[in-house]
Scaffold this motif. Structure first.
Motif, PDB file in Angstrom:
ATOM      1  N   LYS A  96     -13.552  -4.481   7.370  1.00  0.00           N
ATOM      2  CA  LYS A  96     -13.122  -3.084   7.427  1.00  0.00           C
ATOM      3  C   LYS A  96     -13.114  -2.533   8.846  1.00  0.00           C
ATOM      4  O   LYS A  96     -12.177  -1.838   9.244  1.00  0.00           O
ATOM      5  N   SER A  97     -14.155  -2.838   9.590  1.00  0.00           N
ATOM      6  CA  SER A  97     -14.247  -2.309  10.955  1.00  0.00           C
ATOM      7  C   SER A  97     -13.151  -2.875  11.846  1.00  0.00           C
ATOM      8  O   SER A  97     -12.516  -2.138  12.616  1.00  0.00           O
ATOM      9  N   GLU A  98     -12.903  -4.173  11.759  1.00  0.00           N
ATOM     10  CA  GLU A  98     -11.862  -4.789  12.580  1.00  0.00           C
ATOM     11  C   GLU A  98     -10.480  -4.308  12.160  1.00  0.00           C
ATOM     12  O   GLU A  98      -9.606  -4.081  13.001  1.00  0.00           O
ATOM     13  N   PHE A  99     -10.286  -4.142  10.858  1.00  0.00           N
ATOM     14  CA  PHE A  99      -9.005  -3.623  10.389  1.00  0.00           C
ATOM     15  C   PHE A  99      -8.805  -2.190  10.881  1.00  0.00           C
ATOM     16  O   PHE A  99      -7.705  -1.820  11.303  1.00  0.00           O
ATOM     17  N   ALA A 100      -9.859  -1.387  10.831  1.00  0.00           N
ATOM     18  CA  ALA A 100      -9.778  -0.013  11.335  1.00  0.00           C
ATOM     19  C   ALA A 100      -9.356  -0.011  12.799  1.00  0.00           C
ATOM     20  O   ALA A 100      -8.484   0.761  13.206  1.00  0.00           O
ATOM     21  N   ASN A 101      -9.971  -0.876  13.602  1.00  0.00           N
ATOM     22  CA  ASN A 101      -9.586  -0.979  15.014  1.00  0.00           C
ATOM     23  C   ASN A 101      -8.109  -1.374  15.141  1.00  0.00           C
ATOM     24  O   ASN A 101      -7.395  -0.832  15.987  1.00  0.00           O
ATOM     25  N   PHE A 102      -7.652  -2.296  14.311  1.00  0.00           N
ATOM     26  CA  PHE A 102      -6.276  -2.778  14.338  1.00  0.00           C
ATOM     27  C   PHE A 102      -5.285  -1.632  14.104  1.00  0.00           C
ATOM     28  O   PHE A 102      -4.223  -1.586  14.719  1.00  0.00           O
ATOM     29  N   ILE A 103      -5.636  -0.704  13.201  1.00  0.00           N
ATOM     30  CA  ILE A 103      -4.714   0.387  12.875  1.00  0.00           C
ATOM     31  C   ILE A 103      -5.010   1.668  13.650  1.00  0.00           C
ATOM     32  O   ILE A 103      -4.348   2.679  13.443  1.00  0.00           O
ATOM     33  N   GLY A 104      -6.009   1.629  14.528  1.00  0.00           N
ATOM     34  CA  GLY A 104      -6.314   2.798  15.339  1.00  0.00           C
ATOM     35  C   GLY A 104      -7.120   3.868  14.617  1.00  0.00           C
ATOM     36  O   GLY A 104      -6.995   5.058  14.906  1.00  0.00           O
ATOM     37  N   MET A 105      -7.951   3.443  13.682  1.00  0.00           N
ATOM     38  CA  MET A 105      -8.801   4.375  12.945  1.00  0.00           C
ATOM     39  C   MET A 105     -10.246   4.136  13.348  1.00  0.00           C
ATOM     40  O   MET A 105     -10.626   3.006  13.667  1.00  0.00           O
ATOM     41  N   PRO A 107     -13.772   3.037  12.929  1.00  0.00           N
ATOM     42  CA  PRO A 107     -14.362   2.110  11.944  1.00  0.00           C
ATOM     43  C   PRO A 107     -15.347   2.781  10.987  1.00  0.00           C
ATOM     44  O   PRO A 107     -15.385   2.448   9.795  1.00  0.00           O
ATOM     45  N   SER A 108     -16.115   3.725  11.480  1.00  0.00           N
ATOM     46  CA  SER A 108     -17.059   4.432  10.612  1.00  0.00           C
ATOM     47  C   SER A 108     -16.318   5.213   9.530  1.00  0.00           C
ATOM     48  O   SER A 108     -16.725   5.232   8.370  1.00  0.00           O
ATOM     49  N   MET A 109     -15.201   5.832   9.908  1.00  0.00           N
ATOM     50  CA  MET A 109     -14.392   6.582   8.937  1.00  0.00           C
ATOM     51  C   MET A 109     -13.828   5.630   7.887  1.00  0.00           C
ATOM     52  O   MET A 109     -13.842   5.936   6.697  1.00  0.00           O
ATOM     53  N   MET A 110     -13.353   4.462   8.316  1.00  0.00           N
ATOM     54  CA  MET A 110     -12.806   3.482   7.378  1.00  0.00           C
ATOM     55  C   MET A 110     -13.870   3.043   6.377  1.00  0.00           C
ATOM     56  O   MET A 110     -13.601   2.958   5.172  1.00  0.00           O
ATOM     57  N   ARG A 111     -15.079   2.781   6.839  1.00  0.00           N
ATOM     58  CA  ARG A 111     -16.153   2.362   5.924  1.00  0.00           C
ATOM     59  C   ARG A 111     -16.464   3.480   4.932  1.00  0.00           C
ATOM     60  O   ARG A 111     -16.656   3.221   3.738  1.00  0.00           O
ATOM     61  N   LYS A 112     -16.490   4.723   5.400  1.00  0.00           N
ATOM     62  CA  LYS A 112     -16.779   5.856   4.505  1.00  0.00           C
ATOM     63  C   LYS A 112     -15.675   6.029   3.470  1.00  0.00           C
ATOM     64  O   LYS A 112     -15.957   6.262   2.290  1.00  0.00           O
ATOM     65  N   ILE A 113     -14.422   5.910   3.903  1.00  0.00           N
ATOM     66  CA  ILE A 113     -13.300   6.030   2.973  1.00  0.00           C
ATOM     67  C   ILE A 113     -13.358   4.909   1.941  1.00  0.00           C
ATOM     68  O   ILE A 113     -13.204   5.136   0.743  1.00  0.00           O
ATOM     69  N   SER A 114     -13.610   3.678   2.398  1.00  0.00           N
ATOM     70  CA  SER A 114     -13.593   2.527   1.491  1.00  0.00           C
ATOM     71  C   SER A 114     -14.746   2.531   0.494  1.00  0.00           C
ATOM     72  O   SER A 114     -14.679   1.855  -0.529  1.00  0.00           O
ATOM     73  N   LYS A 115     -15.794   3.293   0.795  1.00  0.00           N
ATOM     74  CA  LYS A 115     -16.928   3.413  -0.133  1.00  0.00           C
ATOM     75  C   LYS A 115     -16.834   4.668  -1.000  1.00  0.00           C
ATOM     76  O   LYS A 115     -17.715   4.924  -1.813  1.00  0.00           O
ATOM     77  N   GLY A 116     -15.783   5.458  -0.784  1.00  0.00           N
ATOM     78  CA  GLY A 116     -15.609   6.682  -1.566  1.00  0.00           C
ATOM     79  C   GLY A 116     -16.467   7.836  -1.092  1.00  0.00           C
ATOM     80  O   GLY A 116     -16.596   8.832  -1.792  1.00  0.00           O
ATOM     81  N   LEU A 117     -17.041   7.715   0.098  1.00  0.00           N
ATOM     82  CA  LEU A 117     -17.889   8.779   0.629  1.00  0.00           C
ATOM     83  C   LEU A 117     -17.065   9.908   1.241  1.00  0.00           C
ATOM     84  O   LEU A 117     -17.528  11.036   1.350  1.00  0.00           O
ATOM     85  N   VAL A 118     -15.848   9.573   1.664  1.00  0.00           N
ATOM     86  CA  VAL A 118     -14.909  10.542   2.226  1.00  0.00           C
ATOM     87  C   VAL A 118     -13.595  10.380   1.473  1.00  0.00           C
ATOM     88  O   VAL A 118     -13.148   9.255   1.240  1.00  0.00           O
ATOM     89  N   ALA A 119     -12.989  11.500   1.103  1.00  0.00           N
ATOM     90  CA  ALA A 119     -11.716  11.451   0.374  1.00  0.00           C
ATOM     91  C   ALA A 119     -10.618  10.866   1.255  1.00  0.00           C
ATOM     92  O   ALA A 119     -10.591  11.081   2.467  1.00  0.00           O
ATOM     93  N   LEU A 120      -9.736  10.134   0.639  1.00  0.00           N
ATOM     94  CA  LEU A 120      -8.590   9.535   1.331  1.00  0.00           C
ATOM     95  C   LEU A 120      -7.462  10.556   1.374  1.00  0.00           C
ATOM     96  O   LEU A 120      -6.889  10.907   0.350  1.00  0.00           O
ATOM     97  N   SER A 121      -7.148  11.040   2.573  1.00  0.00           N
ATOM     98  CA  SER A 121      -6.053  11.992   2.723  1.00  0.00           C
ATOM     99  C   SER A 121      -4.724  11.248   2.675  1.00  0.00           C
ATOM    100  O   SER A 121      -4.672  10.025   2.853  1.00  0.00           O
ATOM    101  N   GLU A 130       0.642   1.506   6.330  1.00  0.00           N
ATOM    102  CA  GLU A 130       1.493   1.025   7.424  1.00  0.00           C
ATOM    103  C   GLU A 130       0.799  -0.100   8.194  1.00  0.00           C
ATOM    104  O   GLU A 130       1.441  -1.074   8.585  1.00  0.00           O
ATOM    105  N   GLY A 131      -0.506   0.020   8.394  1.00  0.00           N
ATOM    106  CA  GLY A 131      -1.256  -1.033   9.066  1.00  0.00           C
ATOM    107  C   GLY A 131      -1.273  -2.322   8.269  1.00  0.00           C
ATOM    108  O   GLY A 131      -1.110  -3.416   8.825  1.00  0.00           O
ATOM    109  N   LEU A 132      -1.438  -2.217   6.954  1.00  0.00           N
ATOM    110  CA  LEU A 132      -1.410  -3.406   6.097  1.00  0.00           C
ATOM    111  C   LEU A 132      -0.047  -4.077   6.128  1.00  0.00           C
ATOM    112  O   LEU A 132       0.054  -5.299   6.199  1.00  0.00           O
ATOM    113  N   HIS A 133       0.995  -3.280   6.079  1.00  0.00           N
ATOM    114  CA  HIS A 133       2.344  -3.841   6.111  1.00  0.00           C
ATOM    115  C   HIS A 133       2.624  -4.512   7.455  1.00  0.00           C
ATOM    116  O   HIS A 133       3.240  -5.583   7.501  1.00  0.00           O
TER     117      HIS A 133
END
Length: 145
Positions: A96-105, A107-121, A130-133
């Motif tokens: 998650k952290s490396e992927f977050a870096n790859f897409i310019g997000m 990493p802490s935010m990505m981990r929170k989103i992926s755990k449902g701690l922060v809503a996905l806007s 777009e990063g996955l694609h």
């Protein structure tokens, strides 16, 4: 796009399928279509099952004399939707952290989103999609000697 096709024509050719993890495996359903739902023990099985359900639904519509609706459903492009937590569970090999870096997000935010701690806007969802694609496109160009 053909000049006779409209945005409505294109959106009618898409069939949204929501995949969800359950305590016994997976479920899938089309929220905008009556009678299209199934379950399976694995991610791949539920995707195979939903294709069968769509075929059965198409046959039923034809038998009921609704050939236009059957044809629309038969020609629809299936689009699968996962929630972000399920995505990272399904593809746990992604860091998650490396992927977050790859897409310019962050990493802490990505981990929170992926755990449902922060809503996905919507904006973050688009950024992740777009990063996955982009990653998939990069992978498709890899060859090994």
């Amino acid at each position: 796009m053909k000049s006779s096709e409209t945005k409505t024509d294109l959106s009618e050719r898409k069939l949204k399928i929501v995949l969800e993890k359950s305590s016994t495996g997976y479920s899938a359903y089309a929220p905008e279509e009556e009678g299209i739902y199934t379950v399976g023990e694995t991610y791949e099985e539920v995707k195979e099952n939903i294709v069968e359900v769509i075929e059965f639904r198409t046959e039923y519509l034809e038998e009921m004399g609704n050939s236009a609706e059957a044809e629309r459903l038969r020609n629809a492009d299936i689009e699968y939707f996962l929630d972000i937590q399920q995505f990272f569970e399904q593809y746990s090999m992604l860091n998650k952290s490396e992927f977050a870096n790859f897409i310019g997000m962050n990493p802490s935010m990505m981990r929170k989103i992926s755990k449902g701690l922060v809503a996905l806007s919507d904006a973050k969802a688009r950024q992740i999609e777009e990063g996955l694609h982009r990653l998939a496109e990069d992978f498709s160009k890899v060859n090994f000697a």
